[in-house]
Design an enzyme around this catalytic site. Sequence first.
Site, PDB file in Angstrom:
ATOM      1  N   SER A 140       0.868  -1.187   0.000  1.00  0.00           N
ATOM      2  CA  SER A 140       0.000   0.000   0.000  1.00  0.00           C
ATOM      3  C   SER A 140       0.892   1.219   0.000  1.00  0.00           C
ATOM      4  CB  SER A 140      -0.861   0.002   1.269  1.00  0.00           C
ATOM      5  OG  SER A 140      -1.455   1.272   1.477  1.00  0.00           O
ATOM      6  N   TYR A 159      -2.445  -1.061  10.450  1.00  0.00           N
ATOM      7  CA  TYR A 159      -2.322  -1.306   9.006  1.00  0.00           C
ATOM      8  C   TYR A 159      -1.009  -0.714   8.487  1.00  0.00           C
ATOM      9  CZ  TYR A 159      -3.925  -1.200   4.071  1.00  0.00           C
ATOM     10  OH  TYR A 159      -4.070  -1.368   2.716  1.00  0.00           O
TER      11      TYR A 159
HETATM   12  C1  BGC Z   1      -6.217   1.484   1.858  1.00  0.00           C
HETATM   13  C2  BGC Z   1      -7.379   2.306   1.422  1.00  0.00           C
HETATM   14  C3  BGC Z   1      -6.983   3.767   1.275  1.00  0.00           C
HETATM   15  C4  BGC Z   1      -5.774   3.876   0.384  1.00  0.00           C
HETATM   16  C5  BGC Z   1      -5.267   5.306   0.242  1.00  0.00           C
HETATM   17  C6  BGC Z   1      -5.081   1.703   0.924  1.00  0.00           C
HETATM   18  O1  BGC Z   1      -4.001   0.938   1.354  1.00  0.00           O
HETATM   19  O2  BGC Z   1      -6.579   0.125   1.890  1.00  0.00           O
HETATM   20  O3  BGC Z   1      -8.422   2.180   2.376  1.00  0.00           O
HETATM   21  O4  BGC Z   1      -8.032   4.526   0.683  1.00  0.00           O
HETATM   22  O5  BGC Z   1      -4.743   3.069   0.894  1.00  0.00           O
HETATM   23  O6  BGC Z   1      -5.168   5.951   1.478  1.00  0.00           O
END
Ligand code: BGC
Length: 254
Positions: free
Chosen positions: A142, A155
């Site tokens: 991410s 996360y």
């Molecule tokens: C998340 C999303 C978020 C995006 C940008 C991703 O890793 O799962 O929920 O909108 O990042 O912030």
Amino acid sequence: MSQQKVAIVTGGSLGIGAAVVRRLARDGYAVTLDYHTHSDAANTIAQEIASQGGQALVVQADVSRVADIANLVAQTVARFGRLDLLVNNAGIEQRMAFLETTESAFDQQIAVDLKGPYFAAQAAARQMVAQGGGGCIINVSSVHEDVPMVGNAVYCAAKGGLRMLTRTLANELSALGIRIVNIGPGAVATPINAATLADPAKVQALLAEIPLDRIGQPDDIANAVAWLASDQASYITGTTLFVDGGLMVYAGSL
Ligand code: BGC
């Protein structure tokens, strides 16, 4: 493709994973589609691939359990004979304030988002070595492996861990002919994001920080996976390709 290549995609029934499964099947891979909960969605994709002349195997596995991962790889090898590509896509996101975070919520998220990719990479690499070496591991990370996010510390910690895992393993796996690369999606229209994307005010706020001015689609990520897994990317390992419409470099204006 001379010999048919074989891929495993974790979390392959929905969202980015489903797009990756379809794309790899179109590119000629035999694909094992791992799902956790949505067996109907998984089977529908597998049937679709079969009807187009491709090969797909559906396996239920909870990536937070090492025994499930071992079974996922074993079933893949039993059916297709080898493994060339692992896409560690399965992930969960449970936003919560730091002061409210419970031990079980922490453990679950780290188990799926970090422990899962770790042991899936280990199982895949062992198989790749056993069959003579070579292969590719792609982690769907991410932008939050790098960008902090308030209310999302677990996360972010898991994805930050995934970044260092990839950077470290690239060194250990290179001698085995295995490349490992992260993809860092930004805001992509998938179930993980459904609540945000259902709220027009939140979508507007998000778009304001995305230079390319659109929410990403699962195929944007699948395209990157297909390329990173190909020989075109044979000199790429240990790094992250951000596929985020520019979100990482958003600079605003005065
Ligand atoms: C998340 C999303 C978020 C995006 C940008 C991703 O890793 O799962 O929920 O909108 O990042 O912030």
